[in-house]
Design a protein around this motif. Sequence first.
Motif, mmCIF file in Angstrom:
data_model
loop_
_atom_site.group_PDB
_atom_site.id
_atom_site.type_symbol
_atom_site.label_atom_id
_atom_site.label_comp_id
_atom_site.label_asym_id
_atom_site.label_seq_id
_atom_site.Cartn_x
_atom_site.Cartn_y
_atom_site.Cartn_z
ATOM 1 N N PHE A 1 0.850 -1.190 0.000
ATOM 2 C CA PHE A 1 0.000 0.000 0.000
ATOM 3 C C PHE A 1 0.888 1.242 0.000
ATOM 4 N N VAL A 2 0.637 2.128 -0.959
ATOM 5 C CA VAL A 2 1.376 3.382 -1.055
ATOM 6 C C VAL A 2 0.462 4.479 -0.506
ATOM 7 N N ARG A 3 0.794 4.937 0.665
ATOM 8 C CA ARG A 3 -0.063 5.893 1.366
ATOM 9 C C ARG A 3 -0.328 7.142 0.538
ATOM 10 N N SER A 4 0.708 7.696 -0.091
ATOM 11 C CA SER A 4 0.517 8.935 -0.857
ATOM 12 C C SER A 4 -0.350 8.734 -2.093
ATOM 13 N N TRP A 5 -0.423 7.519 -2.603
ATOM 14 C CA TRP A 5 -1.257 7.222 -3.765
ATOM 15 C C TRP A 5 -2.616 6.675 -3.352
ATOM 16 N N GLY A 6 -2.735 6.248 -2.101
ATOM 17 C CA GLY A 6 -3.999 5.722 -1.598
ATOM 18 C C GLY A 6 -4.395 4.378 -2.175
ATOM 19 N N GLN A 7 -3.432 3.619 -2.668
ATOM 20 C CA GLN A 7 -3.746 2.309 -3.234
ATOM 21 C C GLN A 7 -2.515 1.411 -3.263
ATOM 22 N N GLU A 8 -2.757 0.165 -3.608
ATOM 23 C CA GLU A 8 -1.684 -0.818 -3.720
ATOM 24 C C GLU A 8 -0.891 -0.575 -5.000
ATOM 25 N N ALA A 9 0.397 -0.873 -4.933
ATOM 26 C CA ALA A 9 1.262 -0.810 -6.111
ATOM 27 C C ALA A 9 2.210 -2.003 -6.051
ATOM 28 N N SER A 10 2.582 -2.484 -7.214
ATOM 29 C CA SER A 10 3.475 -3.640 -7.291
ATOM 30 C C SER A 10 4.937 -3.199 -7.224
ATOM 31 N N LEU A 11 5.790 -4.146 -6.881
ATOM 32 C CA LEU A 11 7.231 -3.904 -6.933
ATOM 33 C C LEU A 11 7.626 -3.496 -8.344
ATOM 34 N N ARG A 12 6.995 -4.084 -9.349
ATOM 35 C CA ARG A 12 7.257 -3.738 -10.749
ATOM 36 C C ARG A 12 7.067 -2.232 -10.961
ATOM 37 N N LEU A 13 5.939 -1.714 -10.482
ATOM 38 C CA LEU A 13 5.664 -0.288 -10.647
ATOM 39 C C LEU A 13 6.656 0.561 -9.850
ATOM 40 N N LEU A 14 7.000 0.127 -8.645
ATOM 41 C CA LEU A 14 7.955 0.889 -7.842
ATOM 42 C C LEU A 14 9.314 0.964 -8.538
ATOM 43 N N MET A 15 9.738 -0.140 -9.138
ATOM 44 C CA MET A 15 11.022 -0.131 -9.841
ATOM 45 C C MET A 15 10.954 0.759 -11.085
ATOM 46 N N LEU A 16 9.846 0.692 -11.811
ATOM 47 C CA LEU A 16 9.673 1.590 -12.959
ATOM 48 C C LEU A 16 9.666 3.044 -12.516
ATOM 49 N N HIS A 17 9.019 3.307 -11.386
ATOM 50 C CA HIS A 17 8.994 4.666 -10.843
ATOM 51 C C HIS A 17 10.404 5.148 -10.515
ATOM 52 N N MET A 18 11.213 4.264 -9.953
ATOM 53 C CA MET A 18 12.591 4.634 -9.621
ATOM 54 C C MET A 18 13.411 4.903 -10.881
ATOM 55 N N VAL A 19 13.232 4.089 -11.924
ATOM 56 C CA VAL A 19 13.926 4.344 -13.191
ATOM 57 C C VAL A 19 13.529 5.717 -13.709
ATOM 58 N N HIS A 20 12.254 6.019 -13.665
ATOM 59 C CA HIS A 20 11.758 7.327 -14.112
ATOM 60 C C HIS A 20 12.365 8.450 -13.273
ATOM 61 N N GLU A 21 12.395 8.275 -11.977
ATOM 62 C CA GLU A 21 12.931 9.296 -11.062
ATOM 63 C C GLU A 21 14.400 9.589 -11.370
#
Length: 173
Positions: A132-152
């Motif tokens: 659960f990602v509190r700032s997004w208010g929903q669940e997110a996968s490790l896949r999305l978190l890693m993609l988010h980090m690449v983007h960042e």
Amino acid sequence: MRRDHPPVERIDPPLTGGERETLRAYLDYHRATLALKCEGLTDEQLRRRSMPPSALSLMGLVRHMAEVERQWFRRTLGGADVPHLWSDSGDFQAAYNPEGCSREEAFAAWHAEVAHARRVEEAADSLDVTVFVRSWGQEASLRLLMLHMVHEYARHNGHADFLREAIDGATGA
């Protein structure tokens, strides 16, 4: 120019391979790119800010990315209740202020958070693990978190390109 640390090794991501291997490789590629942008510079050069009113600097970017790694892998994915690295009040923007910080301090924090992030990611059963990602208010996968980090990293490496060129004319990475 300084060189009191080992040279940065940046390995090109594979052109074929599994999804997890590719995500790891791209994230490491972008981590190494940020390090390359800082290679050979003095503390003063790393603290040099871009044009006013921006407070952006290479050291500030390193500090920010240490905080981002900490947020996504230690706090969000790992569930750890740890304070911010650079702020007692939880202010992410404080990381951008490099005053009084040394290369050693900034890079030690960043390297520690990257190492921890790698351990947390490697321990996850799959890219389908959700949190659960509190700032997004929903669940997110490790896949999305890693993609988010690449983007960042990719976004901030664009900033680092301009910052480094303004310091000594160096381009590319």
